[in-house]
Motif scaffolding. Sequence first.
Motif, PDB file in Angstrom:
ATOM      1  N   GLY A 262      -4.567   9.567  -8.813  1.00  0.00           N
ATOM      2  CA  GLY A 262      -3.747  10.392  -9.661  1.00  0.00           C
ATOM      3  C   GLY A 262      -2.597  10.839  -9.120  1.00  0.00           C
ATOM      4  O   GLY A 262      -2.273  12.130  -9.158  1.00  0.00           O
ATOM      5  N   PHE A 263      -2.234  10.052  -8.260  1.00  0.00           N
ATOM      6  CA  PHE A 263      -0.922  10.234  -7.374  1.00  0.00           C
ATOM      7  C   PHE A 263       0.401   9.845  -8.273  1.00  0.00           C
ATOM      8  O   PHE A 263       0.557   8.658  -8.677  1.00  0.00           O
ATOM      9  N   MET A 264       1.282  10.979  -8.625  1.00  0.00           N
ATOM     10  CA  MET A 264       2.154  10.616  -9.704  1.00  0.00           C
ATOM     11  C   MET A 264       3.647  10.352  -9.072  1.00  0.00           C
ATOM     12  O   MET A 264       4.565  10.620  -9.972  1.00  0.00           O
ATOM     13  N   ARG A 265       3.462   9.694  -8.082  1.00  0.00           N
ATOM     14  CA  ARG A 265       4.652   9.353  -7.543  1.00  0.00           C
ATOM     15  C   ARG A 265       4.910   7.648  -7.599  1.00  0.00           C
ATOM     16  O   ARG A 265       3.794   7.345  -6.969  1.00  0.00           O
ATOM     17  N   ILE A 266       5.678   7.157  -7.658  1.00  0.00           N
ATOM     18  CA  ILE A 266       6.352   5.666  -7.522  1.00  0.00           C
ATOM     19  C   ILE A 266       6.300   5.470  -6.042  1.00  0.00           C
ATOM     20  O   ILE A 266       7.380   6.066  -5.493  1.00  0.00           O
ATOM     21  N   LEU A 267       5.670   4.659  -5.406  1.00  0.00           N
ATOM     22  CA  LEU A 267       5.820   4.486  -3.910  1.00  0.00           C
ATOM     23  C   LEU A 267       6.836   3.320  -3.679  1.00  0.00           C
ATOM     24  O   LEU A 267       6.528   2.388  -4.201  1.00  0.00           O
ATOM     25  N   SER A 268       7.716   3.679  -2.871  1.00  0.00           N
ATOM     26  CA  SER A 268       8.656   2.538  -2.676  1.00  0.00           C
ATOM     27  C   SER A 268       8.325   1.678  -1.113  1.00  0.00           C
ATOM     28  O   SER A 268       7.358   2.064  -0.684  1.00  0.00           O
ATOM     29  N   THR A 269       9.287   0.782  -1.073  1.00  0.00           N
ATOM     30  CA  THR A 269       8.914  -0.008   0.319  1.00  0.00           C
ATOM     31  C   THR A 269       8.878   0.785   1.623  1.00  0.00           C
ATOM     32  O   THR A 269       8.458   0.477   2.402  1.00  0.00           O
ATOM     33  N   ALA A 270       9.732   1.789   1.328  1.00  0.00           N
ATOM     34  CA  ALA A 270       9.631   2.859   2.665  1.00  0.00           C
ATOM     35  C   ALA A 270       8.169   3.350   3.096  1.00  0.00           C
ATOM     36  O   ALA A 270       8.045   3.641   4.113  1.00  0.00           O
ATOM     37  N   PHE A 271       7.402   3.289   2.188  1.00  0.00           N
ATOM     38  CA  PHE A 271       5.923   3.736   2.499  1.00  0.00           C
ATOM     39  C   PHE A 271       5.191   2.456   2.518  1.00  0.00           C
ATOM     40  O   PHE A 271       4.306   2.138   3.274  1.00  0.00           O
ATOM     41  N   LEU A 272       5.408   1.312   1.522  1.00  0.00           N
ATOM     42  CA  LEU A 272       4.500   0.312   1.366  1.00  0.00           C
ATOM     43  C   LEU A 272       4.536  -0.623   2.696  1.00  0.00           C
ATOM     44  O   LEU A 272       3.603  -1.052   3.220  1.00  0.00           O
ATOM     45  N   ASP A 273       5.671  -0.789   3.277  1.00  0.00           N
ATOM     46  CA  ASP A 273       5.803  -1.701   4.349  1.00  0.00           C
ATOM     47  C   ASP A 273       5.224  -1.202   5.526  1.00  0.00           C
ATOM     48  O   ASP A 273       4.412  -2.077   6.100  1.00  0.00           O
ATOM     49  N   PRO A 274       5.241   0.018   5.816  1.00  0.00           N
ATOM     50  CA  PRO A 274       4.594   0.634   7.252  1.00  0.00           C
ATOM     51  C   PRO A 274       3.009   0.337   6.996  1.00  0.00           C
ATOM     52  O   PRO A 274       2.400   0.165   7.783  1.00  0.00           O
ATOM     53  N   ILE A 275       2.597   0.644   5.880  1.00  0.00           N
ATOM     54  CA  ILE A 275       1.365   0.670   5.560  1.00  0.00           C
ATOM     55  C   ILE A 275       0.680  -0.846   5.619  1.00  0.00           C
ATOM     56  O   ILE A 275      -0.232  -1.139   6.018  1.00  0.00           O
ATOM     57  N   LYS A 276       1.467  -1.767   4.824  1.00  0.00           N
ATOM     58  CA  LYS A 276       0.943  -2.907   4.750  1.00  0.00           C
ATOM     59  C   LYS A 276       1.127  -3.517   6.370  1.00  0.00           C
ATOM     60  O   LYS A 276       0.230  -4.389   6.771  1.00  0.00           O
ATOM     61  N   GLY A 277       1.997  -3.085   7.219  1.00  0.00           N
ATOM     62  CA  GLY A 277       2.079  -3.465   8.604  1.00  0.00           C
ATOM     63  C   GLY A 277       1.149  -3.236   9.358  1.00  0.00           C
ATOM     64  O   GLY A 277       0.750  -3.631  10.434  1.00  0.00           O
TER      65      GLY A 277
ATOM     66  N   VAL B  74      -1.603  -1.939  -4.703  1.00  0.00           N
ATOM     67  CA  VAL B  74      -0.290  -1.434  -4.803  1.00  0.00           C
ATOM     68  C   VAL B  74       0.865  -2.151  -4.347  1.00  0.00           C
ATOM     69  O   VAL B  74       0.770  -2.642  -3.116  1.00  0.00           O
ATOM     70  N   ILE B  75       1.710  -2.767  -4.994  1.00  0.00           N
ATOM     71  CA  ILE B  75       2.923  -3.542  -4.624  1.00  0.00           C
ATOM     72  C   ILE B  75       4.019  -2.740  -5.133  1.00  0.00           C
ATOM     73  O   ILE B  75       3.934  -1.767  -5.822  1.00  0.00           O
ATOM     74  N   ALA B  76       5.392  -3.348  -4.691  1.00  0.00           N
ATOM     75  CA  ALA B  76       6.527  -2.642  -4.998  1.00  0.00           C
ATOM     76  C   ALA B  76       6.603  -2.677  -6.530  1.00  0.00           C
ATOM     77  O   ALA B  76       7.253  -1.699  -7.135  1.00  0.00           O
ATOM     78  N   GLU B  77       6.470  -3.483  -7.209  1.00  0.00           N
ATOM     79  CA  GLU B  77       6.462  -3.704  -8.633  1.00  0.00           C
ATOM     80  C   GLU B  77       5.520  -2.910  -9.486  1.00  0.00           C
ATOM     81  O   GLU B  77       4.227  -2.931  -9.328  1.00  0.00           O
ATOM     82  N   VAL B  78       6.034  -1.754 -10.135  1.00  0.00           N
ATOM     83  CA  VAL B  78       4.926  -0.881 -10.514  1.00  0.00           C
ATOM     84  C   VAL B  78       3.887  -1.013 -11.421  1.00  0.00           C
ATOM     85  O   VAL B  78       4.088  -2.009 -12.291  1.00  0.00           O
ATOM     86  N   ASP B  79       2.779  -0.847 -10.965  1.00  0.00           N
ATOM     87  CA  ASP B  79       1.442  -1.213 -11.834  1.00  0.00           C
ATOM     88  C   ASP B  79       1.429  -2.514 -11.966  1.00  0.00           C
ATOM     89  O   ASP B  79       0.535  -3.204 -12.979  1.00  0.00           O
ATOM     90  N   MET B  80       1.688  -3.706 -11.017  1.00  0.00           N
ATOM     91  CA  MET B  80       1.699  -4.909 -11.426  1.00  0.00           C
ATOM     92  C   MET B  80       0.958  -5.778 -10.278  1.00  0.00           C
ATOM     93  O   MET B  80       0.610  -6.962 -10.189  1.00  0.00           O
ATOM     94  N   GLY B  81       0.391  -4.956  -9.257  1.00  0.00           N
ATOM     95  CA  GLY B  81      -0.374  -5.382  -8.250  1.00  0.00           C
ATOM     96  C   GLY B  81      -1.645  -6.188  -8.667  1.00  0.00           C
ATOM     97  O   GLY B  81      -2.238  -5.730  -9.937  1.00  0.00           O
ATOM     98  N   GLU B  82      -2.198  -6.854  -7.767  1.00  0.00           N
ATOM     99  CA  GLU B  82      -3.501  -7.429  -8.358  1.00  0.00           C
ATOM    100  C   GLU B  82      -4.456  -6.638  -8.686  1.00  0.00           C
ATOM    101  O   GLU B  82      -5.000  -5.574  -8.000  1.00  0.00           O
ATOM    102  N   PRO B  83      -5.482  -6.760  -9.906  1.00  0.00           N
ATOM    103  CA  PRO B  83      -6.340  -5.953 -10.321  1.00  0.00           C
ATOM    104  C   PRO B  83      -7.521  -6.343  -9.463  1.00  0.00           C
ATOM    105  O   PRO B  83      -7.980  -7.469  -9.293  1.00  0.00           O
TER     106      PRO B  83
END
Length: 226
Positions: free
Chosen positions: A112-127, A171-180
């Motif tokens: 229930g986190f109501m913000r879209i996460l950008s690559t500024a968040f996703l890339d460090p977490i993925k790393g 979660v990926i950069a494309e909103v709500d389109m990551g692998e289910p």
Amino acid sequence: MATANSGSTPTRISVLISGSGSNLQALINACNTEALPNAKIVRVISDRKDAYGLKRAEAVQIPTKHHGVLPYKKKYPDSSENPQYQEARRAYDADLAQLVLADDPEIVVCAGFMRILSTAFLDPIKGSNTSIINLHPSLHGDLVGAGCIRKAWDEFQDSKRTKTGIMIHYVIAEVDMGEPIVQEEVVMAGCTTLEQLEGRIHAHEHGLIVKGAKIAIAALGEPRRS
């Protein structure tokens, strides 16, 4: 590298929320039960200071943090060169990533986190080889973004659909389109108000977020589609 936890050390989970935290509560209740064995929520972070989910976490001694966006919007105001607070959003997300990584989690759950996460968040977490999963009130590839329950209701009222659903996805950069990871259909027949549909969907969410988290934890370290 994060791997599926087969030892005695609990899997470390960070949870991001924005509101009441009912799905967070489902995760809290499930930790160290058969539904979510050997798991520990190491911190709950909210973008809203008054989110009731923070009180739920504090009640069971889970560390919490409020990470609000307003200071970033003040520092990086909206303008023609920076439309829709894009610079503020990226600065916010970059700091959020550092807050999360300081706890060394193996998985981040957006409950229930109501913000879209950008690559500024996703890339460090993925790393860091940390998985990020999200609860979304629609089936994969159906409705995306905010307001999906309302969209489904409007289409139901117009006789354009008879069912909607819920999914837990990566979660990926494309909103709500990551692998289910797991998803579930919700039949809409019998709902006479939007509130009834919301209640029906929320009743399914609590079990599904726990199930999705368990599957994602078991898959830690395995390759997956990006």
